[in-house]
Scaffold this motif. Structure first.
Motif, PDB file in Angstrom:
ATOM      1  N   THR A   1       6.065  30.078   0.759  1.00 58.12           N
ATOM      2  CA  THR A   1       7.513  30.178   0.583  1.00 58.12           C
ATOM      3  C   THR A   1       8.169  29.824   1.924  1.00 58.12           C
ATOM      4  OG1 THR A   1       7.118  31.992  -0.968  1.00 58.12           O
ATOM      5  CG2 THR A   1       9.397  31.647  -0.221  1.00 58.12           C
ATOM      6  N   ILE A   2       7.574  30.318   3.004  1.00 53.56           N
ATOM      7  CA  ILE A   2       8.089  29.989   4.345  1.00 53.56           C
ATOM      8  C   ILE A   2       7.848  28.501   4.637  1.00 53.56           C
ATOM      9  CG2 ILE A   2       8.091  30.659   6.783  1.00 53.56           C
ATOM     10  CD1 ILE A   2       8.545  33.072   4.877  1.00 53.56           C
ATOM     11  N   ALA A   3       6.675  27.982   4.220  1.00 54.81           N
ATOM     12  CA  ALA A   3       6.387  26.558   4.431  1.00 54.81           C
ATOM     13  C   ALA A   3       7.424  25.690   3.717  1.00 54.81           C
ATOM     14  CB  ALA A   3       4.984  26.224   3.939  1.00 54.81           C
ATOM     15  N   GLU A   4       7.813  26.093   2.514  1.00 53.53           N
ATOM     16  CA  GLU A   4       8.823  25.339   1.757  1.00 53.53           C
ATOM     17  C   GLU A   4      10.164  25.352   2.507  1.00 53.53           C
ATOM     18  OE1 GLU A   4       8.154  23.641  -0.994  1.00 53.53           O
ATOM     19  OE2 GLU A   4      10.199  23.041  -1.528  1.00 53.53           O
ATOM     20  N   MET A   5      10.509  26.487   3.087  1.00 51.56           N
ATOM     21  CA  MET A   5      11.728  26.566   3.897  1.00 51.56           C
ATOM     22  C   MET A   5      11.633  25.611   5.090  1.00 51.56           C
ATOM     23  SD  MET A   5      12.091  30.725   3.715  1.00 51.56           S
ATOM     24  CE  MET A   5      13.373  30.889   4.950  1.00 51.56           C
ATOM     25  N   ARG A   6      10.461  25.626   5.739  1.00 48.19           N
ATOM     26  CA  ARG A   6      10.263  24.756   6.909  1.00 48.19           C
ATOM     27  C   ARG A   6      10.379  23.279   6.524  1.00 48.19           C
ATOM     28  NH1 ARG A   6       5.886  22.604   8.088  1.00 48.19           N
ATOM     29  NH2 ARG A   6       4.540  24.073   6.985  1.00 48.19           N
ATOM     30  N   LEU A   7       9.858  22.913   5.361  1.00 46.06           N
ATOM     31  CA  LEU A   7       9.944  21.507   4.926  1.00 46.06           C
ATOM     32  C   LEU A   7      11.400  21.108   4.685  1.00 46.06           C
ATOM     33  CD1 LEU A   7       6.820  21.317   2.572  1.00 46.06           C
ATOM     34  CD2 LEU A   7       7.145  20.136   4.760  1.00 46.06           C
ATOM     35  N   HIS A   8      12.213  22.004   4.149  1.00 49.42           N
ATOM     36  CA  HIS A   8      13.639  21.691   3.977  1.00 49.42           C
ATOM     37  C   HIS A   8      14.313  21.504   5.339  1.00 49.42           C
ATOM     38  CE1 HIS A   8      12.938  22.709  -0.203  1.00 49.42           C
ATOM     39  NE2 HIS A   8      14.153  22.303  -0.497  1.00 49.42           N
ATOM     40  N   GLN A   9      13.907  22.304   6.315  1.00 48.45           N
ATOM     41  CA  GLN A   9      14.441  22.143   7.672  1.00 48.45           C
ATOM     42  C   GLN A   9      13.998  20.802   8.246  1.00 48.45           C
ATOM     43  OE1 GLN A   9      14.614  25.513  10.818  1.00 48.45           O
ATOM     44  NE2 GLN A   9      12.743  24.419  11.285  1.00 48.45           N
ATOM     45  N   GLU A  10      12.731  20.455   8.032  1.00 45.86           N
ATOM     46  CA  GLU A  10      12.211  19.166   8.518  1.00 45.86           C
ATOM     47  C   GLU A  10      12.933  17.993   7.864  1.00 45.86           C
ATOM     48  OE1 GLU A  10       7.953  18.842   8.064  1.00 45.86           O
ATOM     49  OE2 GLU A  10       7.591  20.556   9.371  1.00 45.86           O
ATOM     50  N   ALA A  11      13.452  18.225   6.666  1.00 45.49           N
ATOM     51  CA  ALA A  11      14.199  17.171   5.971  1.00 45.49           C
ATOM     52  C   ALA A  11      15.569  16.949   6.607  1.00 45.49           C
ATOM     53  CB  ALA A  11      14.351  17.524   4.494  1.00 45.49           C
ATOM     54  N   GLY A  12      15.940  17.816   7.536  1.00 38.88           N
ATOM     55  CA  GLY A  12      17.212  17.643   8.236  1.00 38.88           C
ATOM     56  C   GLY A  12      18.297  18.601   7.780  1.00 38.88           C
ATOM     57  N   ILE A  13      17.923  19.637   7.045  1.00 39.02           N
ATOM     58  CA  ILE A  13      18.891  20.630   6.571  1.00 39.02           C
ATOM     59  C   ILE A  13      18.954  21.760   7.609  1.00 39.02           C
ATOM     60  CG2 ILE A  13      19.423  22.233   4.685  1.00 39.02           C
ATOM     61  CD1 ILE A  13      17.804  20.291   2.838  1.00 39.02           C
TER      62      ILE A  13
ATOM     63  N   PRO B   1      19.133  25.253   9.677  1.00 34.65           N
ATOM     64  CA  PRO B   1      18.477  26.536   9.372  1.00 34.65           C
ATOM     65  C   PRO B   1      19.314  27.504   8.537  1.00 34.65           C
ATOM     66  CG  PRO B   1      18.039  25.921  11.637  1.00 34.65           C
ATOM     67  CD  PRO B   1      18.997  24.897  11.101  1.00 34.65           C
ATOM     68  N   TRP B   2      20.572  27.702   8.876  1.00 32.17           N
ATOM     69  CA  TRP B   2      21.378  28.646   8.085  1.00 32.17           C
ATOM     70  C   TRP B   2      21.426  28.229   6.618  1.00 32.17           C
ATOM     71  CZ3 TRP B   2      22.465  33.429   9.065  1.00 32.17           C
ATOM     72  CH2 TRP B   2      22.879  33.883  10.328  1.00 32.17           C
ATOM     73  N   ALA B   3      21.545  26.929   6.366  1.00 33.20           N
ATOM     74  CA  ALA B   3      21.615  26.448   4.972  1.00 33.20           C
ATOM     75  C   ALA B   3      20.292  26.706   4.248  1.00 33.20           C
ATOM     76  CB  ALA B   3      21.965  24.961   4.939  1.00 33.20           C
ATOM     77  N   VAL B   4      19.182  26.509   4.966  1.00 35.29           N
ATOM     78  CA  VAL B   4      17.874  26.778   4.359  1.00 35.29           C
ATOM     79  C   VAL B   4      17.744  28.274   4.063  1.00 35.29           C
ATOM     80  CG1 VAL B   4      15.374  26.665   4.681  1.00 35.29           C
ATOM     81  CG2 VAL B   4      16.820  24.786   5.495  1.00 35.29           C
ATOM     82  N   LEU B   5      18.219  29.101   4.987  1.00 36.92           N
ATOM     83  CA  LEU B   5      18.145  30.550   4.764  1.00 36.92           C
ATOM     84  C   LEU B   5      18.992  30.958   3.553  1.00 36.92           C
ATOM     85  CD1 LEU B   5      18.306  31.788   8.477  1.00 36.92           C
ATOM     86  CD2 LEU B   5      16.281  31.657   7.001  1.00 36.92           C
ATOM     87  N   ARG B   6      20.113  30.296   3.352  1.00 38.90           N
ATOM     88  CA  ARG B   6      20.919  30.567   2.145  1.00 38.90           C
ATOM     89  C   ARG B   6      20.142  30.197   0.882  1.00 38.90           C
ATOM     90  NH1 ARG B   6      25.180  29.180   5.236  1.00 38.90           N
ATOM     91  NH2 ARG B   6      25.223  26.963   4.774  1.00 38.90           N
ATOM     92  N   MET B   7      19.448  29.056   0.945  1.00 45.46           N
ATOM     93  CA  MET B   7      18.673  28.618  -0.234  1.00 45.46           C
ATOM     94  C   MET B   7      17.650  29.668  -0.640  1.00 45.46           C
ATOM     95  SD  MET B   7      17.851  24.686   0.760  1.00 45.46           S
ATOM     96  CE  MET B   7      19.169  23.542   1.171  1.00 45.46           C
ATOM     97  N   ALA B   8      17.134  30.400   0.364  1.00 45.35           N
ATOM     98  CA  ALA B   8      16.094  31.402   0.089  1.00 45.35           C
ATOM     99  C   ALA B   8      16.675  32.790  -0.166  1.00 45.35           C
ATOM    100  CB  ALA B   8      15.118  31.456   1.263  1.00 45.35           C
ATOM    101  N   THR B   9      18.011  32.934  -0.042  1.00 43.52           N
ATOM    102  CA  THR B   9      18.600  34.272  -0.210  1.00 43.52           C
ATOM    103  C   THR B   9      19.843  34.220  -1.121  1.00 43.52           C
ATOM    104  OG1 THR B   9      19.875  34.030   1.867  1.00 43.52           O
ATOM    105  CG2 THR B   9      17.697  35.093   2.022  1.00 43.52           C
ATOM    106  N   SER B  10      21.023  34.121  -0.514  1.00 42.79           N
ATOM    107  CA  SER B  10      22.263  34.275  -1.292  1.00 42.79           C
ATOM    108  C   SER B  10      22.446  33.182  -2.355  1.00 42.79           C
ATOM    109  CB  SER B  10      23.478  34.303  -0.356  1.00 42.79           C
ATOM    110  OG  SER B  10      23.510  33.161   0.470  1.00 42.79           O
TER     111      SER B  10
END
Ligand SMILES: [Zn+2]
Length: 475
Positions: free
Chosen positions: A393-405, A407-416
């Motif tokens: 789940t953390i790796a998936e977050m990291r891949l979204h960050q690597e895609a250029g998104i 961090p705050w936006a990635v954290l939203r995707m995983a929470t709110s």
């Protein structure tokens, strides 16, 4: 809307001026957690030296400072930690166990099994990495209903799950699909899953447009949402037909390719998972087809989880340094099973090379969806080959960050943002007064690098405190 910490913060700041903040009373039996940095992805706000008060599984207060006085054994020093709302994995097949070869009337067939020991392992590892809620987009209805009851009763430690039962498709796959043909069979399958307490109907890639439409309509008639892993139907058509969510970064319909590439793709020599890269080799992200696809997702408010990590593990299936990073957190019987059942069966060096060559396109696609305003969530496809529960789940977050998104936006995707897509935003997705006490305490700041979400120190799930290292230790 619901109350959240900025209001509590303001009240506390005012109270602090009167030197009353740390002495306000807490409900009997309440726990106070203090000294951490509270992170709220929904507003991108942080509160240093924060506290929360937890009673009966809920956050009853939150703010800056020491919080109310409680008995020493009810006060938890979380100095140096960063607190995020409990993570949400929107694609975790938590009850799916090993695949097995069965014989029906002498003919071999593959069947999915559900095994309690594997389910309990997956559930615990999800929590160990801070995942406190999941969407389970398909599995045996009976196993998923039993999982929900196990978590509700406390017999099972695991994330609360909103689930789909057997996936509606034209091909039998015992333990995983329900075979449907006409509208009546679709209605019967949907009614049965609704009666068993499922929240979603998943529609699989072999359905034709009439069946797909009947599936969406039946789901909505029964108050359920429709999720799809599409094949022949383009994402924009699925959106127009009313689907609520699409999964996997594989919009591999020929009709989503530029006109000149369609026949060539239909004639592609390879089959199965080869289609993943064969489609992307021909895709043009700047084509009118792709622009139409993305615009339709926004227009119809379709949410998407890309499950990048499962494709990364397939495309690097010959490279243990990528494939096996989370192996320690997978169940040994699943690891054994993935020696036989995997997406890259028969792939040669050439296939891996071609698959890896399209990876930058897939990553750009992720960023384009985000920038266009498509609601993305973090989903892993846990239970599929080499996907580690929680860790990935953390790796998936990291891949979204690597895609250029960011961090705050990635954290939203995983929470709110995930909480909103699950329609649970009134009780999860933020650390705020009135919300469930689902919180992950980290040793490093995930707003600097979302990979820091793996530095889990402790997890609160429904107000119950767990030590991450203890949960990760394999018994
Ligand atoms: Zn899946």
């Amino acid at each position: 809307m619901f109350s959240f910490f900025p209001r509590a913060f303001a009240a506390c700041a005012l109270a602090a001026a009167l030197a009353a903040c740390a002495t306000a009373s807490a409900p009997a039996g309440a726990d106070v957690y203090a000294g951490f940095t509270l992170l709220d992805p929904a507003t991108e706000r942080r509160i240093d030296n924060a506290y929360i008060v937890v009673a009966a599984g809920r956050i009853v207060d939150a703010g800056a400072g020491l919080g109310p006085a409680v008995a020493p054994d009810r006060r938890h020093d979380m100095s140096g930690a960063f607190a995020l709302p409990g993570l949400i994995d929107t694609h975790a097949h938590v009850t799916l166990g090993r695949l097995a070869v069965t014989r029906t009337n002498g003919a071999p067939a593959i069947a999915a099994t559900s095994e309690d020991d594997i389910t309990a392992h997956n559930a615990r590892m999800l929590v160990a990495f801070g995942v406190t809620t999941i969407r389970n987009p398909g599995g045996a209805t009976e196993a998923n209903a039993a999982y929900a009851e196990g978590v509700r009763s406390g017999a099972l430690l695991g994330p609360e799950a909103r689930a789909a039962g057997e996936i509606l498709d034209r091909m039998p796959f015992q333990g995983l699909t329900a075979v449907v043909t006409d509208a009546a069979s679709i209605e019967a399958a949907v009614a049965a899953q609704a009666a068993a307490g499922m929240n979603y109907i998943k529609l699989y890639h072999l359905l034709d447009e009439a069946q797909f439409t009947a599936g969406v309509e039946a789901a909505h008639r029964h108050g359920l949402e429709a999720i799809t892993h599409t094949g022949g139907i383009t994402w924009d058509r699925a959106a127009e037909l009313g689907v609520d969510a699409i999964v996997h970064a594989m919009p591999i319909s020929a009709d989503a390719l530029p006109l000149t590439a369609r026949d060539d793709y239909r004639d592609a020599t390879e089959t199965g998972a080869h289609a993943f890269y064969e489609w992307w080799e021909r895709a043009d992200l700047d084509s009118p087809e792709m622009q139409r696809l993305i615009a339709a997702l926004v227009e119809h408010d379709v949410t998407v989880d890309l499950t990048l990590v499962v494709f990364q593990k397939t495309f690097w299936g010959d490279d243990p340094t990528v494939r096996d990073t989370g192996a320690a957190y997978t169940h040994p019987l699943m690891r054994q099973n993935w020696q036989t059942f995997r997406f890259d069966i028969g792939w040669r060096e050439e296939h891996y090379r071609r698959a890896r060559a399209v990876w930058p396109k897939i990553m750009r696609f992720a960023r384009m969806l985000h920038e266009a305003g498509v609601k993305l969530t973090i989903g892993t496809d846990q239970a599929n080959p080499f996907v580690a529960p929680g860790f990935d789940t953390i790796a998936e977050m990291r891949l979204h960050q690597e895609a250029g998104i960011p961090p705050w936006a990635v954290l939203r995707m995983a929470t709110s943002q995930a909480a909103e897509t699950l329609h649970m935003e009134d009780r999860i997705g933020r650390i705020a007064r009135g919300m469930e006490a689902d919180i992950v305490f980290l040793d490093a700041d995930p707003t600097r690098d979302v990979a820091n979400a793996a530095t889990t120190r402790a997890i609160l799930i429904n107000g119950e405190l767990h030590d991450a290292a203890a949960l990760r230790a394999v018994d």
